[in-house]
Design a protein around this motif. Structure first.
Motif, PDB file in Angstrom:
ATOM      1  N   ASP A 108       0.824  -1.207   0.000  1.00 57.10           N
ATOM      2  CA  ASP A 108       0.000   0.000   0.000  1.00 57.10           C
ATOM      3  C   ASP A 108       0.853   1.250   0.000  1.00 57.10           C
ATOM      4  O   ASP A 108       2.032   1.209   0.342  1.00 57.10           O
ATOM      5  CB  ASP A 108      -0.855   0.047   1.281  1.00 57.10           C
ATOM      6  CG  ASP A 108      -1.940  -0.982   1.285  1.00 57.10           C
ATOM      7  OD1 ASP A 108      -2.516  -1.245   0.219  1.00 57.10           O
ATOM      8  OD2 ASP A 108      -2.189  -1.545   2.369  1.00 57.10           O
ATOM      9  N   LEU A 109       0.186   2.338  -0.363  1.00 62.11           N
ATOM     10  CA  LEU A 109       0.771   3.665  -0.154  1.00 62.11           C
ATOM     11  C   LEU A 109      -0.109   4.368   0.850  1.00 62.11           C
ATOM     12  O   LEU A 109      -1.337   4.360   0.741  1.00 62.11           O
ATOM     13  CB  LEU A 109       0.750   4.472  -1.452  1.00 62.11           C
ATOM     14  CG  LEU A 109       1.901   4.299  -2.413  1.00 62.11           C
ATOM     15  CD1 LEU A 109       1.724   5.295  -3.546  1.00 62.11           C
ATOM     16  CD2 LEU A 109       3.229   4.535  -1.719  1.00 62.11           C
ATOM     17  N   HIS A 110       0.517   4.967   1.832  1.00 58.92           N
ATOM     18  CA  HIS A 110      -0.232   5.679   2.844  1.00 58.92           C
ATOM     19  C   HIS A 110      -0.053   7.160   2.542  1.00 58.92           C
ATOM     20  O   HIS A 110       1.067   7.662   2.530  1.00 58.92           O
ATOM     21  CB  HIS A 110       0.373   5.331   4.197  1.00 58.92           C
ATOM     22  CG  HIS A 110      -0.524   5.589   5.340  1.00 58.92           C
ATOM     23  ND1 HIS A 110      -0.485   4.879   6.499  1.00 58.92           N
ATOM     24  CD2 HIS A 110      -1.501   6.484   5.502  1.00 58.92           C
ATOM     25  CE1 HIS A 110      -1.396   5.327   7.329  1.00 58.92           C
ATOM     26  NE2 HIS A 110      -2.029   6.310   6.725  1.00 58.92           N
ATOM     27  N   VAL A 111      -1.160   7.863   2.262  1.00 58.08           N
ATOM     28  CA  VAL A 111      -1.069   9.280   1.910  1.00 58.08           C
ATOM     29  C   VAL A 111      -1.781  10.084   2.992  1.00 58.08           C
ATOM     30  O   VAL A 111      -2.938   9.830   3.304  1.00 58.08           O
ATOM     31  CB  VAL A 111      -1.717   9.558   0.537  1.00 58.08           C
ATOM     32  CG1 VAL A 111      -1.564  11.037   0.160  1.00 58.08           C
ATOM     33  CG2 VAL A 111      -1.103   8.673  -0.528  1.00 58.08           C
ATOM     34  N   ILE A 112      -1.070  11.036   3.570  1.00 58.17           N
ATOM     35  CA  ILE A 112      -1.688  11.900   4.583  1.00 58.17           C
ATOM     36  C   ILE A 112      -1.970  13.254   3.940  1.00 58.17           C
ATOM     37  O   ILE A 112      -1.067  13.885   3.379  1.00 58.17           O
ATOM     38  CB  ILE A 112      -0.763  12.065   5.803  1.00 58.17           C
ATOM     39  CG1 ILE A 112      -0.487  10.688   6.422  1.00 58.17           C
ATOM     40  CG2 ILE A 112      -1.383  12.998   6.825  1.00 58.17           C
ATOM     41  CD1 ILE A 112       0.557  10.694   7.503  1.00 58.17           C
ATOM     42  N   THR A 113      -3.241  13.641   3.988  1.00 59.14           N
ATOM     43  CA  THR A 113      -3.622  14.920   3.369  1.00 59.14           C
ATOM     44  C   THR A 113      -4.298  15.790   4.417  1.00 59.14           C
ATOM     45  O   THR A 113      -4.682  15.316   5.479  1.00 59.14           O
ATOM     46  CB  THR A 113      -4.607  14.708   2.209  1.00 59.14           C
ATOM     47  OG1 THR A 113      -5.848  14.232   2.751  1.00 59.14           O
ATOM     48  CG2 THR A 113      -4.078  13.713   1.201  1.00 59.14           C
ATOM     49  N   ARG A 114      -4.410  17.068   4.100  1.00 57.35           N
ATOM     50  CA  ARG A 114      -5.129  17.970   4.990  1.00 57.35           C
ATOM     51  C   ARG A 114      -6.264  18.628   4.224  1.00 57.35           C
ATOM     52  O   ARG A 114      -6.078  19.143   3.116  1.00 57.35           O
ATOM     53  CB  ARG A 114      -4.182  19.024   5.572  1.00 57.35           C
ATOM     54  CG  ARG A 114      -4.743  19.662   6.818  1.00 57.35           C
ATOM     55  CD  ARG A 114      -3.669  20.291   7.682  1.00 57.35           C
ATOM     56  NE  ARG A 114      -2.787  19.333   8.349  1.00 57.35           N
ATOM     57  CZ  ARG A 114      -3.115  18.641   9.442  1.00 57.35           C
ATOM     58  NH1 ARG A 114      -4.295  18.764  10.001  1.00 57.35           N
ATOM     59  NH2 ARG A 114      -2.240  17.819   9.978  1.00 57.35           N
ATOM     60  N   LEU A 115      -7.460  18.568   4.800  1.00 57.99           N
ATOM     61  CA  LEU A 115      -8.632  19.160   4.148  1.00 57.99           C
ATOM     62  C   LEU A 115      -8.639  20.671   4.351  1.00 57.99           C
ATOM     63  O   LEU A 115      -7.901  21.204   5.191  1.00 57.99           O
ATOM     64  CB  LEU A 115      -9.913  18.577   4.753  1.00 57.99           C
ATOM     65  CG  LEU A 115     -10.105  17.069   4.568  1.00 57.99           C
ATOM     66  CD1 LEU A 115     -11.319  16.596   5.346  1.00 57.99           C
ATOM     67  CD2 LEU A 115     -10.258  16.735   3.088  1.00 57.99           C
ATOM     68  N   ALA A 116      -9.509  21.343   3.600  1.00 61.10           N
ATOM     69  CA  ALA A 116      -9.614  22.793   3.718  1.00 61.10           C
ATOM     70  C   ALA A 116      -9.993  23.199   5.145  1.00 61.10           C
ATOM     71  O   ALA A 116      -9.565  24.244   5.640  1.00 61.10           O
ATOM     72  CB  ALA A 116     -10.649  23.316   2.725  1.00 61.10           C
TER      73      ALA A 116
END
Lengths: 349, 266, 291
Positions: A303-311
């Motif tokens: 897997d790839l673990h992607v951490i994002t931040r919402l608006a």
């Protein structure tokens, strides 16, 4: 199919500390039932109440309709596989397995024969005359199983029996335990803090926290339809986000998340601020959807673990399957997140 | 580079320590085999003084003292071990109760009070209640001060036995008594044996308390030896000392092996 | 079956130690406040005479104003001093020994430990007598040293402070070694490695890292040597002379025949026990503060 163990309003107090608050629970006959929760949640206490190792402070425990809550452990047709096996170190493997039969008054020849058959069942026929200290951890585990099953209990209690084994052996034993349960038809009550163990083996799971039962259901129910924040957070990985419920009917709710509107199944929700759980594997990168910024990408092999931040400033984690064609997004890029159908799960608290 | 745990000179000190500890014993042992009548002149190897111990003019006195010592040690250590075993089970596996701290202090009292003070207190007690000093008073005093020595190894052993063994036995249809007899007792046996041996040696060893409560005409080996050496160290005393030394070493070695075997089993 | 009530198993302990240990000690406290009987024993009449005799003097005829009586305080002071010195010597030799044993490989460690403890199990009286035999004026030690021409005439060792020190050391050394050994065995060698890595020398590491870490074991060992040394009877009685008269002998004298004085003996015992309990309480508090 009847009910094997029926726990009614069980309470356990240690002095001023309450370890179990009014727990009620029915466990089907011939089932693999798991008590799952973090350490100190009361799962082991509940198991020890069923086994008779702790004195109940209030409530009833019915075993096939008979109240056993105040019987001594040797008067209960229930056997236990202890966490560290508790194999008697001064007795041979055979003597250990035959111990319960001896106490029940079975004569030497019969109990030796039966203990031998039990050892055969757990693939340890050649080890009858060894002492427990001469066995490996996995072998000791199987002796403990044979010993607890030999007197043909109506219910088998297992207190974190796999926790002392290494990963490989643990995985093999999961399959073996499940098979054994199916073959013997005995009700297994299994205590663990390992959610993966619980999900792979159980027919039903009771998730416990702070001395109360949070949710009872099949592994699929527990994972996909957690009822509250604790269950969603404890089982698997999840994103928990703040939402606002606008309108709610008997079985659905309409809510807004970062300015966009979603509908999700919910029974009798009330309008107002709530939490939702979104599993990371049910979020994908897409051309349209919730705008977000990539903060960090972690390579995990499959897997790839992607951490994002919402608006809104909230964090949203994604788990993308690595099928080889994936080009990971660079940190700092703006992306859009697509929530799959049914990805949102409204939580009770 | 010899490793951070190495300190020069420590080995020499340890060896010096051993020499200091063993030299007096070895010298006495050697002189007990002296053929000469003098304690300063070496007169060749002989078992003369051992013969003297068993057949000489003082033989009946020492034989009686040895009988007293051995029977008191056997009775006192056995009684103390039984009492201490029961106490250890209640203290280690009995769960909390009121007065636990006080009971612990009481068990350790003979270890905390200086021996000579115990001796004084015991003598005063027996004289106050009008019990004539003699065999019985020595025995009672020995039982009391042997209890903590028997207790320590038994409690240590019990602490190492997980409560789950007893729970497992109960789970497998054993009654309370069966669980104790078939599981707990065999598991704690090395501790009980070590406690008994310890109590036996301590009782055999005691001089101060015995000397206070023995009364006139009653002797144990230590008091008899003490009385004899007040007039000077004679070779027959060295022979007796060597015999007692052999008994002590035998017991310690036995205790050591029991302990090791016990550790291996769990 | 959880936490079964088993307090009935303590009944024999309570009975035996209560009646034959606790009550005697309390009774001894009472006796120290009674009047002396001339043939040994007491008269049941309250009196402070025993403590008065211990602490105060009123001159030869008892008509002078009370001043401090130094005779017995001096004996106590000498005993404390002797016991403290014995403790220091045991520590100076016991610590390196314990360290050396604890850093052996496990197989040989057990044998070293065994060798150190065996003499302790030999009768204390026999050990003390053996020591006296070895060091007396025409004993093997002096003969040996004279044969080597190290000395011309025998060293007068018996009846000296040195002999008493040697006796106390010989009596109680294992009490120092064992608790320190237990502490050193738990000591994490990585701490020494970290200190060495940060440029500490061997001896600096010993002073600044090891000693503070194993301090509980050292304190336990010191108490286990100090307390019995304080009330020791055999070593000072057999190896010492009039100049090394210690508390143990003073107490013993009060219970011998017609010169005895039971209330005074009880009072001296009370003072000794109080001293010991103060040391033990001090230790218990230090331990409690750490836990």
């Amino acid at each position: 199919m009847g009910i094997a163990v029926d726990i009614r309003h069980a309470v356990k107090r240690y002095g001023t500390v309450t370890a179990l608050h009014d727990v009620s629970l029915a466990i089907d006959d011939n089932a693999f039932f798991t008590l799952l929760g973090p350490s100190g949640c009361g799962k082991t206490t509940l198991l020890r109440l069923i086994g008779g190792f702790e004195e109940i402070s209030g409530g009833e425990i019915l075993l096939f309709g008979q109240d056993i809550a105040r019987l001594e452990p040797n008067q209960r047709p229930v056997n236990t596989v202890f966490q560290n096996y508790a194999l008697f170190p001064h007795m041979t493997v055979l003597e250990n397995v035959a111990f319960g039969l001896k106490m029940k008054g079975m004569d030497t020849a019969a109990r030796t024969a039966r203990a031998g058959r039990m050892l055969e069942m757990v693939h340890l026929s050649g080890y009858a005359d060894r002492l427990p200290a001469q066995l490996s951890g996995g072998q000791q585990q199987r002796v403990a199983l044979a010993r607890a099953l030999a007197p043909e209990p109506r219910v088998l209690l297992l207190d974190e029996p796999l926790s002392a084994l290494d990963l490989k052996l643990r995985q093999a034993m999961r399959v073996e335990l499940k098979t054994l349960q199916e073959e013997t038809g005995i009700t297994f009550i299994f205590v663990t803090h390992d959610q993966e163990e619980a999900l792979t083996m159980s027919d039903r799971i009771a998730v416990m926290n702070a001395g109360t039962i949070q949710q009872i259901g099949t592994p699929r129910d527990i994972y996909e339809a957690p009822v509250n924040r604790f269950v969603a957070d404890f089982i698997g990985e999840t994103n928990i986000l703040d939402v606002d419920v606008h309108t709610a009917s008997q079985d659905t709710a309409t809510l807004s998340l970062c300015g966009q509107t979603f509908t999700c199944p919910a029974t009798n929700a009330t309008p107002g601020p709530h939490h939702v759980s979104i599993r990371p594997e049910r979020v994908t990168l897409a051309a349209t959807g919730l705008p977000a910024t990539v903060e960090r990408v972690i390579y995990l092999g499959t897997d790839l673990h992607v951490i994002t931040r919402l608006a809104s400033g909230a964090e949203m984690r994604l788990r993308l399957q690595n099928a080889g064609r994936l080009t990971p997004p660079e940190p700092g890029t703006a992306v859009h997140l697509n929530l799959e159908q049914g990805a949102l799960r409204l939580l009770a608290d | 580079m010899k490793g951070v745990r190495h300190y020069p000179g420590f080995r020499t000190i340890t060896l010096g320590c051993l020499v200091l500890l063993y030299a007096p014993l070895i010298v006495v042992m050697a002189y007990s085999f002296n053929g000469s009548n003098s304690i300063t002149q070496w007169g060749g190897f002989s078992l003369h003084w051992y013969a003297d111990v068993f057949t000489g003019p003082e033989a009946p006195r020492f034989a009686q003292a040895a009988r007293n010592s051995l029977t008191i040690a056997a009775l006192a250590s056995t009684t103390a071990t039984l009492i201490a075993t029961a106490a250890a089970i209640a203290m280690v596996q009995g769960g909390p109760f009121r007065g636990r701290q006080a009971t612990f202090a009481l068990i350790n009292l003979p270890l905390m009070v200086p021996e000579i003070v115990t001796a004084v207190a015991t003598l005063i007690f027996f004289s106050a209640i009008g019990l004539t000093t003699g065999y019985l008073t020595i025995l009672i005093a020995h039982i009391a001060f042997c209890i903590p020595f028997a207790y320590l190894p038994i409690a240590a052993r019990l602490q190492g036995i997980a409560p789950s063994y007893e729970a497992a036995a109960r789970d497998l249809y054993a009654t309370r008594w069966q669980a104790f007899r078939l599981v707990l007792l065999p598991l704690m046996m090395p501790g009980v044996a070590a406690g008994w041996l310890l109590a036996f040696i301590i009782s055999l060893d005691d001089f101060i308390i015995t000397n206070f409560v023995k009364g006139a005409g009653m002797e144990t080996l230590p008091t008899a030896i003490f009385g004899a050496v007040k007039q000077g160290i004679k070779p027959n005393i060295m022979a007796i000392s060597t015999l007692m030394l052999a008994v002590s070493v035998l017991f310690v070695t036995l205790a050591w092996f029991i302990n090791r075997k016990g550790q291996k089993a769990t | 079956m959880a936490t079964p009530r088993r307090t009935f198993l303590l009944l024999p302990t309570w009975a035996v130690l209560g009646i034959f240990m606790l009550i005697p000690v309390l009774l001894m406290a009472v006796y120290s406040f009674l009047t002396k009987e001339f043939r040994g024993g007491v008269e049941w009449q309250f009196s402070l005479a025993a403590y008065d005799q211990f602490f105060l003097t009123r001159g030869l005829f008892g008509d002078e104003p009370a001043t401090v009586e130094w005779t017995y305080i001096t004996i106590f002071w000498r005993s404390i001093w002797q016991a403290a010195l014995a403790t220091l010597i045991c520590l100076a030799i016991g610590f390196p020994t314990a360290w050396f044993i604890a850093t052996r490989p496990p197989a040989t460690r057990a044998i070293w430990l065994f060798l150190i403890t065996v003499p302790y199990w030999v009768n204390l009286l026999i050990r003390t007598v053996s020591l006296k035999f070895l060091i007396r004026d025409n004993g093997p030690l002096n003969e040996f040293l004279m044969a080597l021409n190290v000395i011309d005439s025998p060293l007068p060792l018996v009846n000296t402070n040195l002999a008493v020190q040697l006796g106390l050391f010989y009596s109680y050394l294992p009490f120092m070694v064992l608790p320190i050994y237990a502490a050193v065995e738990r000591y994490d060698t990585a701490l020494s490695e970290a200190a060495a890595d940060l440029y500490a020398s061997r001896w600096t590491t010993l002073r600044d890292i090891i000693l503070p870490v194993v301090k509980p074991g050292i304190i336990a060992g010191c108490i286990l040597v100090f307390v019995p040394s304080l009330g020791a009877f055999l070593a000072p009685d057999l190896l010492g002379g009039a100049k090394t008269f210690m508390i143990g002998s003073l107490i013993d004298e009060q219970f011998r025949g017609s010169q005895g004085n039971w209330p005074f003996g009880a009072a001296v015992s009370m003072v000794l026990m109080t001293l010991v309990l103060i040391v033990l309480m001090f230790h218990a508090r230090a331990q409690g503060g750490r836990a």
